[in-house]
Design a protein around this motif. Structure first.
Motif, PDB file in Angstrom:
ATOM      1  N   GLU A  73      -2.064  10.027  10.332  1.00  0.00           N
ATOM      2  CA  GLU A  73      -3.113   9.023  10.229  1.00  0.00           C
ATOM      3  C   GLU A  73      -4.166   9.334   9.164  1.00  0.00           C
ATOM      4  O   GLU A  73      -4.738   8.439   8.557  1.00  0.00           O
ATOM      5  N   TYR A  74      -4.465  10.605   8.944  1.00  0.00           N
ATOM      6  CA  TYR A  74      -5.533  10.986   8.025  1.00  0.00           C
ATOM      7  C   TYR A  74      -5.385  12.456   7.658  1.00  0.00           C
ATOM      8  O   TYR A  74      -4.597  13.182   8.249  1.00  0.00           O
ATOM      9  N   ASP A  75      -6.180  12.883   6.677  1.00  0.00           N
ATOM     10  CA  ASP A  75      -6.246  14.284   6.263  1.00  0.00           C
ATOM     11  C   ASP A  75      -7.689  14.741   6.450  1.00  0.00           C
ATOM     12  O   ASP A  75      -8.621  13.970   6.247  1.00  0.00           O
ATOM     13  N   VAL A  76      -7.861  16.002   6.803  1.00  0.00           N
ATOM     14  CA  VAL A  76      -9.209  16.535   7.013  1.00  0.00           C
ATOM     15  C   VAL A  76      -9.261  17.978   6.515  1.00  0.00           C
ATOM     16  O   VAL A  76      -8.275  18.701   6.598  1.00  0.00           O
ATOM     17  N   ALA A  77     -10.401  18.345   5.963  1.00  0.00           N
ATOM     18  CA  ALA A  77     -10.620  19.723   5.542  1.00  0.00           C
ATOM     19  C   ALA A  77     -12.020  20.144   5.969  1.00  0.00           C
ATOM     20  O   ALA A  77     -12.958  19.354   5.941  1.00  0.00           O
ATOM     21  N   ILE A  78     -12.121  21.389   6.356  1.00  0.00           N
ATOM     22  CA  ILE A  78     -13.395  21.994   6.747  1.00  0.00           C
ATOM     23  C   ILE A  78     -13.669  23.120   5.756  1.00  0.00           C
ATOM     24  O   ILE A  78     -12.796  23.939   5.478  1.00  0.00           O
ATOM     25  N   TYR A  79     -14.872  23.148   5.229  1.00  0.00           N
ATOM     26  CA  TYR A  79     -15.279  24.194   4.292  1.00  0.00           C
ATOM     27  C   TYR A  79     -16.321  25.068   4.977  1.00  0.00           C
ATOM     28  O   TYR A  79     -17.210  24.563   5.648  1.00  0.00           O
ATOM     29  N   ASP A  80     -16.189  26.366   4.800  1.00  0.00           N
ATOM     30  CA  ASP A  80     -17.203  27.249   5.371  1.00  0.00           C
ATOM     31  C   ASP A  80     -17.572  28.340   4.393  1.00  0.00           C
ATOM     32  O   ASP A  80     -16.798  28.708   3.510  1.00  0.00           O
ATOM     33  N   LYS A  81     -18.783  28.816   4.559  1.00  0.00           N
ATOM     34  CA  LYS A  81     -19.274  29.935   3.759  1.00  0.00           C
ATOM     35  C   LYS A  81     -20.016  30.854   4.708  1.00  0.00           C
ATOM     36  O   LYS A  81     -20.943  30.428   5.400  1.00  0.00           O
ATOM     37  N   ASP A  82     -19.566  32.082   4.786  1.00  0.00           N
ATOM     38  CA  ASP A  82     -20.174  33.082   5.666  1.00  0.00           C
ATOM     39  C   ASP A  82     -20.203  32.620   7.123  1.00  0.00           C
ATOM     40  O   ASP A  82     -21.185  32.824   7.834  1.00  0.00           O
ATOM     41  N   GLY A  83     -19.145  31.928   7.555  1.00  0.00           N
ATOM     42  CA  GLY A  83     -19.024  31.500   8.943  1.00  0.00           C
ATOM     43  C   GLY A  83     -19.810  30.249   9.294  1.00  0.00           C
ATOM     44  O   GLY A  83     -19.875  29.862  10.458  1.00  0.00           O
ATOM     45  N   ILE A  84     -20.389  29.581   8.307  1.00  0.00           N
ATOM     46  CA  ILE A  84     -21.154  28.356   8.537  1.00  0.00           C
ATOM     47  C   ILE A  84     -20.423  27.192   7.869  1.00  0.00           C
ATOM     48  O   ILE A  84     -20.064  27.275   6.685  1.00  0.00           O
ATOM     49  N   VAL A  85     -20.193  26.113   8.608  1.00  0.00           N
ATOM     50  CA  VAL A  85     -19.550  24.930   8.035  1.00  0.00           C
ATOM     51  C   VAL A  85     -20.514  24.318   7.025  1.00  0.00           C
ATOM     52  O   VAL A  85     -21.650  23.987   7.350  1.00  0.00           O
ATOM     53  N   THR A  86     -20.037  24.194   5.781  1.00  0.00           N
ATOM     54  CA  THR A  86     -20.875  23.647   4.716  1.00  0.00           C
ATOM     55  C   THR A  86     -20.466  22.238   4.318  1.00  0.00           C
ATOM     56  O   THR A  86     -21.274  21.500   3.762  1.00  0.00           O
ATOM     57  N   SER A  87     -19.215  21.868   4.585  1.00  0.00           N
ATOM     58  CA  SER A  87     -18.732  20.540   4.231  1.00  0.00           C
ATOM     59  C   SER A  87     -17.562  20.160   5.122  1.00  0.00           C
ATOM     60  O   SER A  87     -16.832  21.022   5.611  1.00  0.00           O
ATOM     61  N   VAL A  88     -17.413  18.847   5.266  1.00  0.00           N
ATOM     62  CA  VAL A  88     -16.253  18.285   5.959  1.00  0.00           C
ATOM     63  C   VAL A  88     -15.732  17.163   5.080  1.00  0.00           C
ATOM     64  O   VAL A  88     -16.494  16.278   4.667  1.00  0.00           O
ATOM     65  N   HIS A 147     -12.698   4.392  -4.658  1.00  0.00           N
ATOM     66  CA  HIS A 147     -11.334   3.993  -4.993  1.00  0.00           C
ATOM     67  C   HIS A 147     -10.281   4.758  -4.210  1.00  0.00           C
ATOM     68  O   HIS A 147      -9.177   4.268  -4.010  1.00  0.00           O
ATOM     69  N   SER A 148     -10.612   5.937  -3.762  1.00  0.00           N
ATOM     70  CA  SER A 148      -9.651   6.729  -2.983  1.00  0.00           C
ATOM     71  C   SER A 148      -9.952   6.694  -1.503  1.00  0.00           C
ATOM     72  O   SER A 148      -9.171   7.198  -0.707  1.00  0.00           O
ATOM     73  N   ASP A 149     -11.092   6.115  -1.126  1.00  0.00           N
ATOM     74  CA  ASP A 149     -11.507   6.033   0.267  1.00  0.00           C
ATOM     75  C   ASP A 149     -11.575   7.417   0.906  1.00  0.00           C
ATOM     76  O   ASP A 149     -11.042   7.655   1.975  1.00  0.00           O
ATOM     77  N   VAL A 150     -12.202   8.337   0.206  1.00  0.00           N
ATOM     78  CA  VAL A 150     -12.366   9.705   0.678  1.00  0.00           C
ATOM     79  C   VAL A 150     -13.845   9.966   0.928  1.00  0.00           C
ATOM     80  O   VAL A 150     -14.691   9.555   0.137  1.00  0.00           O
ATOM     81  N   ILE A 151     -14.137  10.620   2.023  1.00  0.00           N
ATOM     82  CA  ILE A 151     -15.523  10.894   2.409  1.00  0.00           C
ATOM     83  C   ILE A 151     -15.707  12.403   2.538  1.00  0.00           C
ATOM     84  O   ILE A 151     -14.848  13.094   3.065  1.00  0.00           O
ATOM     85  N   ARG A 152     -16.829  12.890   2.043  1.00  0.00           N
ATOM     86  CA  ARG A 152     -17.168  14.294   2.222  1.00  0.00           C
ATOM     87  C   ARG A 152     -18.632  14.398   2.624  1.00  0.00           C
ATOM     88  O   ARG A 152     -19.509  13.859   1.948  1.00  0.00           O
ATOM     89  N   PHE A 153     -18.877  15.084   3.730  1.00  0.00           N
ATOM     90  CA  PHE A 153     -20.231  15.392   4.164  1.00  0.00           C
ATOM     91  C   PHE A 153     -20.546  16.799   3.707  1.00  0.00           C
ATOM     92  O   PHE A 153     -19.727  17.710   3.877  1.00  0.00           O
ATOM     93  N   ASN A 154     -21.713  16.981   3.119  1.00  0.00           N
ATOM     94  CA  ASN A 154     -22.151  18.281   2.608  1.00  0.00           C
ATOM     95  C   ASN A 154     -23.469  18.673   3.245  1.00  0.00           C
ATOM     96  O   ASN A 154     -24.372  17.850   3.383  1.00  0.00           O
ATOM     97  N   LEU A 155     -23.565  19.923   3.597  1.00  0.00           N
ATOM     98  CA  LEU A 155     -24.786  20.462   4.152  1.00  0.00           C
ATOM     99  C   LEU A 155     -25.751  20.788   3.019  1.00  0.00           C
ATOM    100  O   LEU A 155     -25.398  21.472   2.066  1.00  0.00           O
TER     101      LEU A 155
END
Length: 111
Positions: free
Chosen positions: A25-40, A97-105
């Protein structure tokens, strides 16, 4: 949490470490730095078939991520829409155009 969605497709360690899972249905990625989620990052192909330029989808994501009045669209270059929520210390980038969303801390923010 990602293992509940499916098999890990990719794990990278550049400036920040990322973990990505692709589902049917979708793709998801989680980004972390030093154990803290910085982006989704979220890629939702279903949103591409909406005829209203995905405005409803963007509003839905913003509403799920804070009060609508706390979000401000600060940049729209035709490809990317940059929304900021300084109250929460988060921004959202939407690829039109790609319908991609990224949340950044933002520095000092929290998810």
């Amino acid at each position: 949490m990602l293992k509940k969605l499916g098999d890990l497709v990719e794990e990278r360690d550049d400036k920040e470490r990322s973990y990505r899972v692709d589902t049917q249905e979708y793709d998801v990625a989680i980004y972390d730095k030093d154990g803290i989620v910085t982006s989704v990052w979220f890629n939702d192909p279903l949103g591409r078939i909406w005829s209203k330029e995905n405005v409803m989808e963007v509003k839905l994501y913003l509403a799920r991520s804070g009060k609508p009045e706390d979000w401000e669209l600060r940049l729209n270059n035709g490809w990317m829409y940059y929304h900021f929520n300084d109250q929460a210390g988060v921004n959202m980038v939407y690829g039109a155009h790609s319908d991609v969303i990224r949340f950044n801390l933002q520095p000092g923010g929290c998810f």
